[in-house]
Design an enzyme around this catalytic site. Sequence first.
Site, short mmCIF file in Angstrom:
data_model
loop_
_atom_site.label_atom_id
_atom_site.label_comp_id
_atom_site.label_asym_id
_atom_site.label_seq_id
_atom_site.Cartn_x
_atom_site.Cartn_y
_atom_site.Cartn_z
N ALA A 140 0.85 -1.19 0.00
CA ALA A 140 0.00 0.00 0.00
C ALA A 140 0.88 1.24 0.00
O ALA A 140 2.04 1.18 0.43
CB ALA A 140 -0.89 -0.02 1.23
N GLU A 166 -0.79 -9.03 -0.64
CA GLU A 166 -2.22 -9.23 -0.38
C GLU A 166 -3.02 -9.21 -1.68
O GLU A 166 -3.99 -9.95 -1.85
CB GLU A 166 -2.72 -8.16 0.60
CG GLU A 166 -2.20 -8.39 2.01
CD GLU A 166 -2.52 -7.24 2.94
OE1 GLU A 166 -2.10 -6.11 2.64
OE2 GLU A 166 -3.18 -7.47 3.97
N GLU A 218 4.35 -5.19 7.46
CA GLU A 218 3.54 -4.16 8.10
C GLU A 218 3.94 -3.91 9.56
O GLU A 218 3.92 -2.78 10.04
CB GLU A 218 2.04 -4.54 8.06
CG GLU A 218 1.39 -4.34 6.71
CD GLU A 218 1.51 -5.55 5.79
OE1 GLU A 218 2.39 -6.41 6.05
OE2 GLU A 218 0.74 -5.63 4.83
N GLY A 228 0.62 -4.96 1.03
CA GLY A 228 -0.54 -4.91 0.14
C GLY A 228 -0.26 -5.52 -1.23
O GLY A 228 -1.19 -5.98 -1.89
N1 3HC Z 1 4.52 3.41 -0.16
C1 3HC Z 1 4.94 4.61 -0.58
N2 3HC Z 1 6.23 4.90 -0.88
C2 3HC Z 1 7.09 3.92 -0.74
C3 3HC Z 1 6.74 2.63 -0.30
C4 3HC Z 1 5.38 2.38 -0.02
N3 3HC Z 1 4.93 1.19 0.36
N4 3HC Z 1 7.85 1.87 -0.25
C5 3HC Z 1 8.87 2.66 -0.65
N5 3HC Z 1 8.41 3.88 -0.94
C6 3HC Z 1 9.18 5.03 -1.46
C7 3HC Z 1 10.27 5.49 -0.51
O1 3HC Z 1 9.75 6.39 0.44
C8 3HC Z 1 11.23 6.14 -1.47
O2 3HC Z 1 10.70 7.39 -1.81
P1 3HC Z 1 11.66 8.62 -2.09
O3 3HC Z 1 12.52 8.22 -3.25
O4 3HC Z 1 10.74 9.75 -2.35
O5 3HC Z 1 12.46 8.77 -0.83
C9 3HC Z 1 11.14 5.26 -2.72
O6 3HC Z 1 9.89 4.58 -2.61
C10 3HC Z 1 12.25 4.23 -2.83
O7 3HC Z 1 12.29 3.50 -1.60
P2 3HC Z 1 13.67 3.07 -0.95
O8 3HC Z 1 14.61 4.23 -0.94
O9 3HC Z 1 13.35 2.43 0.34
O10 3HC Z 1 14.19 2.03 -2.03
P3 3HC Z 1 14.94 0.66 -1.82
O11 3HC Z 1 15.17 0.14 -3.18
O12 3HC Z 1 16.11 0.85 -0.91
O13 3HC Z 1 13.91 -0.29 -1.05
C11 3HC Z 1 11.80 -1.38 -0.62
C12 3HC Z 1 12.72 -0.70 -1.68
C13 3HC Z 1 12.45 -2.65 -0.11
C14 3HC Z 1 10.49 -1.71 -1.30
C15 3HC Z 1 11.59 -0.43 0.57
O14 3HC Z 1 11.22 0.84 0.07
C16 3HC Z 1 10.56 -0.85 1.54
O15 3HC Z 1 10.81 -1.67 2.39
N6 3HC Z 1 9.34 -0.27 1.46
C17 3HC Z 1 8.31 -0.47 2.43
C18 3HC Z 1 7.66 -1.82 2.27
C19 3HC Z 1 6.51 -1.96 3.23
O16 3HC Z 1 6.63 -1.75 4.41
N7 3HC Z 1 5.34 -2.34 2.68
C20 3HC Z 1 4.15 -2.46 3.44
C21 3HC Z 1 3.38 -1.22 3.25
S1 3HC Z 1 1.99 -1.16 4.32
C22 3HC Z 1 0.82 -2.11 3.53
O17 3HC Z 1 1.07 -2.64 2.47
C23 3HC Z 1 -0.47 -2.21 4.23
C24 3HC Z 1 -1.34 -3.24 3.66
O18 3HC Z 1 -1.42 -4.33 4.55
C25 3HC Z 1 -2.70 -2.72 3.40
#
Ligand code: 3HC
Length: 706
Positions: A63, A105, A125, A102
């Site tokens: 998400a 999911e 998450e 997400g």
């Molecule tokens: N939503 C929005 N932006 C996101 C994002 C996300 N889920 N994941 C990464 N980004 C953004 C970062 O903020 C960054 O933005 P910026 O360039 O403006 O700073 C850009 O994407 C690149 O991210 P990274 O610098 O972290 O890039 P990496 O290549 O080092 O890592 C990654 C990529 C492993 C995907 C890492 O970004 C990450 O771990 N992201 C979060 C993953 C996460 O926690 N997902 C769960 C989200 S919550 C969810 O899905 C709820 C659901 O259950 C409904």
Amino acid sequence: MARTVTFNQLGPVGLICIDNPPVNAISHSVRLALADVVARAEKNPGIKALLIMSEGSPFSAGADITEFDRPEGEPSLQQVQAALEAFPIPVVAAIHGLALGGGLELAMACHYRLAHKDAKLGMPEITLGIIPGAGGTQRLPRLIGARAALNMILSGTPISAPEAKTKGLVDEVAEDDLRNAGLFFCERLVQEGLGPRPTCSRTVTDGLDEAEIASALLPHARALKGRTTQELVIEAIKASKLPFSQGIAIEAALAQKSLASRESLALRHVFFAERESGKSSGVSAVEAKRTLSPAIHRVAVIGAGTMGSGIAIAFADAGLEVLLNDNDPASLIRSRERIHSTYASGVRRGRIHQNVADERIRRIRNARTLADVADADLVIEAVFEDRELKKDVLSKLDSVLPPQRLIATNTSTLSVSELARATAHPGRVLGLHFFVPAQASRLLEIVRTDHSSPESLSTAFCVAKLLKKVAVVSRDAFGFIGNRMMLDGYFREAEQLLLEGATPIQVDTALENFGFAMGPQRVSDLGGNDVGTKARVQLFKREKRPDPYFVIADRLTEMGKLGQKTGRGFYCYENGSREAMPDPEVNNLIEKLAFERGISRHEIGNEEIVERCILALINVGAMVLEEGIAARAADIDVVWTSGYGFPRHLGGPMFYADTLGLSEVLQRIRHYHEKLVYYWRPATLIERLASAGTSFEQWDRASAPR
Ligand code: 3HC
Ligand code: NAI
């Protein structure tokens, strides 16, 4: 608006492709476009199967976290999933790279899943303080069982595609061309007449009893200390035994609760703060554009002691060639032993394969002289902490290396500006402050001087990225960001509390209960009280100011009570054990030192211990900001959560101050200023922000460089 989802018909297969760089987050625009193409596909009788893929990498990071603070625009991810799951023909997800949160999911709501052999699938998450809120707690147990789902969600760590296949999360693993494999898979379904297979129609076959829950929590006890999200996860997974419609409603309510929690606000703050600090701190957008990311293949490390060896391992782990130089052959031999034993321990613990370890060891080669490192893409100096020695080494490096190459010093106490001035090209010199153990610690402080060029800073950011460390830029000043706050604030207050009547175990336990990984006295004993004393002597000498605070630690050093390595420090460590036992001798020493200073001792409550240590930290943090040493309050939070054990779920000291409210913070600091006088001068920045009714977060938005 750019198209975030494309649709193509390839024979009987409708190919849906998510294209939302940089990480294919399932943003509102993606959900809208998905709903639209799914509706259109349903009306197309020529389409017999749907295949969902993504452009670029990853498959999807989940998400869109940036949308969490806004009302969710329709359609929700759940609505898109419901449409896919109820789709009358088979829907297949083909996963490459990462499928997280997400993203996974969404794939679980498809009828079939295949994954590229290198793909990873996970539910991170919990690291953001939320529970999976798009059916993850309901569909994952239906696919892999409740116990396995609980483990996967509690750990937050992705699993590999082959493991996902073994667990039943994916149906097939594709060896190479995923698109081809996906198309073949769909055509096979069509030919064999295999229809939709909704995950929500399955039932969960195993249950969760209290003993299983306890054993699932055990490996994460440290990471989840003081946290509450895991309780919501457990409640949601238990609900997966209910009919899907009931379970999903329970998940939705729990997900909302987690999203609104302080824990989640704090963890999301740290998530974005880490990304922001690693990008532009101190480098203006114009400067950043002017600089190109340099190619870094070969790195030289000068000084093969504790830090040099760890830094060499860190680079070898990142796949780089390392040249290691030391003018003492015995040091090089000890360093080799240290490198071998570090890798051997990794192999023993199953963290690394022997062949990979051997290859990394081979990547670290000795360089006989400084001239031998001339073709390195950058050099890191980690010789003894001696100003004249470092100046000499840096100026020699300056004369052998082409002028555009970065020369970094790992000094922790000396003036980087002064060291830079010892070279003919001060612009290419900056500090790269690694922490022990350099190969494992997450934080890298980049110390910029007034001369450091944008190119040097840009290279330093690349280094951090290569090493997968979080980078924070600090101005060159006493203790940089982290040690300044530790010495002038946190540790100083801990010592003062001991003199006023607290015991080491009381101070440590109070702060560990607050959430610190380890209390200050245990940290001193672990690092060595002599190391602390030596660093402080250098630092206070540099500042030409007296150090009246660390009387106990310094006296312990004089007495040879150096900490764990000598079996005695603030605590006793019997027979090489790491267990800290109270030492009555130390308590007597503290009483004596307090008496000599005319300090009357009394009982101190745990709340006061925590409040004073944390307020001292916040107050000095505000000074570090107003002095321009840190560019943003959020940078300070990154330093303390990634390098000094401040509880991540409280967001770092400055975020925590905001949650307390700066008026309250100021009032309490003034209270201690009146009661204790000495060093409790409130930072001007706190006074200013409190009287304006604002926060550090607002200050960051208004004042910090972008
Ligand atoms: N939503 C929005 N932006 C996101 C994002 C996300 N889920 N994941 C990464 N980004 C953004 C970062 O903020 C960054 O933005 P910026 O360039 O403006 O700073 C850009 O994407 C690149 O991210 P990274 O610098 O972290 O890039 P990496 O290549 O080092 O890592 C990654 C990529 C492993 C995907 C890492 O970004 C990450 O771990 N992201 C979060 C993953 C996460 O926690 N997902 C769960 C989200 S919550 C969810 O899905 C709820 C659901 O259950 C409904
Ligand atoms: P160390 O004493 O373990 O190693 C220093 C090494 O430098 C020795 O092997 C020595 O032989 C070598 N050396 C000395 N002069 C040299 C020269 N002219 N050419 C090549 N090699 C030379 O020291 P440690 O702990 O590794 O510290 C190194 C640097 O890292 C210091 O600046 C220190 O302040 C800094 N640092 C140390 C931390 C720690 O906790 N140990 C943490 C962060 C930074």
